[in-house]
Write a protein that holds these residues in place. Sequence first.
Motif, PDB file in Angstrom:
ATOM      1  N   GLU A 229       0.822  -1.205   0.000  1.00  0.00           N
ATOM      2  CA  GLU A 229       0.000   0.000   0.000  1.00  0.00           C
ATOM      3  C   GLU A 229       0.858   1.258   0.000  1.00  0.00           C
ATOM      4  O   GLU A 229       0.544   2.242  -0.673  1.00  0.00           O
ATOM      5  N   SER A 230       1.961   1.216   0.745  1.00  0.00           N
ATOM      6  CA  SER A 230       2.830   2.387   0.848  1.00  0.00           C
ATOM      7  C   SER A 230       3.495   2.701  -0.490  1.00  0.00           C
ATOM      8  O   SER A 230       3.603   3.861  -0.896  1.00  0.00           O
TER       9      SER A 230
ATOM     10  N   SER B  54       2.375   2.031  -3.456  1.00  0.00           N
ATOM     11  CA  SER B  54       1.410   2.442  -4.488  1.00  0.00           C
ATOM     12  C   SER B  54       0.619   3.702  -4.124  1.00  0.00           C
ATOM     13  O   SER B  54      -0.201   4.150  -4.928  1.00  0.00           O
ATOM     14  N   ASP B  55       0.855   4.284  -2.952  1.00  0.00           N
ATOM     15  CA  ASP B  55       0.091   5.451  -2.518  1.00  0.00           C
ATOM     16  C   ASP B  55       0.614   6.712  -3.217  1.00  0.00           C
ATOM     17  O   ASP B  55       1.744   7.146  -2.955  1.00  0.00           O
TER      18      ASP B  55
END
Length: 307
Positions: free
Chosen positions: A60-61, A63-64
């Motif tokens: 998630e980090s 792709s944020d």
Amino acid sequence: MRIVVALGGNVLLHRGERPDAAVQQANVERAVIALAPLAKDNELVITHANGPQIGLLAMESVSDPALSAPYPLDILGAQTQGMIGSLLARSLRGALPGRQVAALVTHTLVRTHDPAFQRPTEFVGQVYPRDVAHALARKRGWHVSRDTAGWRRIVPSPAPQGIVETDTVHTLLDSGALVVCCGGGGVPVTSDRITGELTGVEAVVDKDLTAAFLAEELKADFLLILTDVPNVYTDFGTPRQRPLLDVTPAQLLDRAGPAGPMRPKAEAAARFVDRTGALAAIGALDAAYAIVHGTSGTLVRPQLVFE
């Protein structure tokens, strides 16, 4: 009796399961049902894995789009300690009314010049196609390697040299609390020799070795490593496969095989028994009570010395 319990990653998230919150909550409740009988009559310290959870946060980090750079692994590791620690603490309080429970964010000291920093081995995060993985490696300064399903980031796994909060854990145990700590091997940090200032590092510490280190520091009577199989096996995966029931550290390391997912658990159990003369065992979560009472699992005992 003082028992340090190491919950494996496949205890908290079974193979093939989606990492949904409800799934992990249900698995935590199952783990607590297995541990509650031990907690009633013993001092209990619970450590846990965080592989799927830190992998999800890392994905998630990366792709944020709101982030200029992904969060470092030490901070992601602390986040997983909070999440899993909260789930365990809430479930333990429900299963053990009146018992004090503390979930503690814990930091593990590592050496700046540990050779592991030159030889990354631990897979973290999602699977990428080869071209994407190498592009990210160039952009982020990552190391990548081929996994079974594709290409993934690999990071160092330095050996634990100390646990910053050991004295705090001692204090909590002395007050009668059940303690959840050292999640994912602890947040990896180095310490400035002069100021003592702690600095997070891009690494993950082996959770089983940290559990063994913690058990030694706490002078535990028993190190209980729980996973999703009932025993360590010799010749695992072959027609000659046999369970190991009662072994010394040397026998365990010789018969468990040189590689595979069980090897770190075997090394941790052997290290603890060799260094303390206490007992360790490896086995299935649902048999936790039976393992401690000698009727299940692989027991690791000190080598008897005859004069």
